[in-house]
Write a protein that holds these residues in place. Structure first.
Motif, mmCIF file in Angstrom:
data_model
loop_
_atom_site.group_PDB
_atom_site.id
_atom_site.type_symbol
_atom_site.label_atom_id
_atom_site.label_comp_id
_atom_site.label_asym_id
_atom_site.label_seq_id
_atom_site.Cartn_x
_atom_site.Cartn_y
_atom_site.Cartn_z
ATOM 1 N N HIS A 35 5.598 -32.571 -34.140
ATOM 2 C CA HIS A 35 5.023 -32.199 -35.436
ATOM 3 C C HIS A 35 4.529 -33.351 -36.296
ATOM 4 C CE1 HIS A 35 6.340 -28.131 -34.703
ATOM 5 N NE2 HIS A 35 7.554 -28.582 -34.449
ATOM 6 N N ALA A 97 4.613 -29.839 -31.130
ATOM 7 C CA ALA A 97 3.599 -29.521 -32.136
ATOM 8 C C ALA A 97 2.891 -28.216 -31.789
ATOM 9 C CB ALA A 97 2.587 -30.659 -32.220
ATOM 10 N N LYS A 101 -2.779 -28.678 -33.412
ATOM 11 C CA LYS A 101 -2.490 -30.084 -33.720
ATOM 12 C C LYS A 101 -2.308 -30.891 -32.434
ATOM 13 C CE LYS A 101 0.613 -33.383 -35.638
ATOM 14 N NZ LYS A 101 1.083 -33.872 -36.858
#
Length: 148
Positions: A35, A97, A101
Motif C-alpha cells: 500500500h 496493494a 496502484k
C-alpha cells in the motif's frame, strides 16, 4: 516493494498456454507491491538490481552485473509476496496493494529498468501465469525497498 530475484539461464511466462514473455540469461523478478510503496521504492529497487554483481567472472567469483553479461529481465507481478500466513491456514493478502496502484507502480518499475538499457519482458498483470525457468546456481535473492 518486495522482489524475489532469481539468476537464470533462460525463462518464460505463459498465459493460457501462450508464451507472452521469454528471456535467455538474466534475472527473473517476482515483484510485489504494498500500500505505501511509491516511485521512490521502484527507483531504489531498479537501481539496486541494475548494479547487483551476481554473475561469475573468469575466476568463478560473483563479480559481474547484468549489464556486463548482456543479461535480460523477465518481470512478473506477484501480489502473493505480501501474503500474511501467521494465522490459520489460508493466507491473507490485505498487505498487497490494490490492483490499480500495484499495476501502475509495477509498470513504472519495469520502465525504469528499460531506461537503464535492459530488455524487459513481462507476464500479464492480474492473469494466472505459468513461469518456467532454469535457475542458475541456484542464486535467489530477496530485495525489499523498505530495507534501503
Amino acid at each position: 516493494m518486495k522482489i524475489v530475484l532469481q539468476r537464470t539461464k533462460s525463462a518464460s511466462v505463459s498465459v493460457q498456454d501462450e508464451i507472452v514473455g521469454s528471456i535467455e540469461k538474466g534475472f527473473v523478478l517476482l515483484v510485489g507491491v504494498t500500500h505505501d510503496d511509491t516511485e521512490k521504492d521502484a527507483d531504489y529497487l531498479a537501481d539496486k538490481i541494475a548494479g547487483l554483481r551476481i554473475f561469475e567472472d573468469d575466476n568463478g567469483k560473483m563479480n559481474l552485473s547484468l549489464e556486463e553479461v548482456g543479461g535480460e529481465i523477465l518481470s512478473i507481478s506477484q501480489f502473493t509476496l505480501y501474503a500474511d500466513t501467521r494465522k490459520g491456514r489460508r493466507p491473507n493478502f490485505m498487505a498487497a496493494a490494490k490492483p490499480d496502484k500495484a499495476e501502475t507502480l509495477y509498470r513504472y518499475f519495469n520502465q525504469r529498468l528499460e531506461e537503464k538499457g535492459f530488455r524487459v519482458e513481462t507476464g500479464r498483470f492480474g492473469e494466472m501465469m505459468d513461469v518456467s525457468l532454469i535457475n542458475d546456481g541456484p542464486v535467489t535473492l530477496i530485495l525489499e525497498s523498505k530495507n534501503e
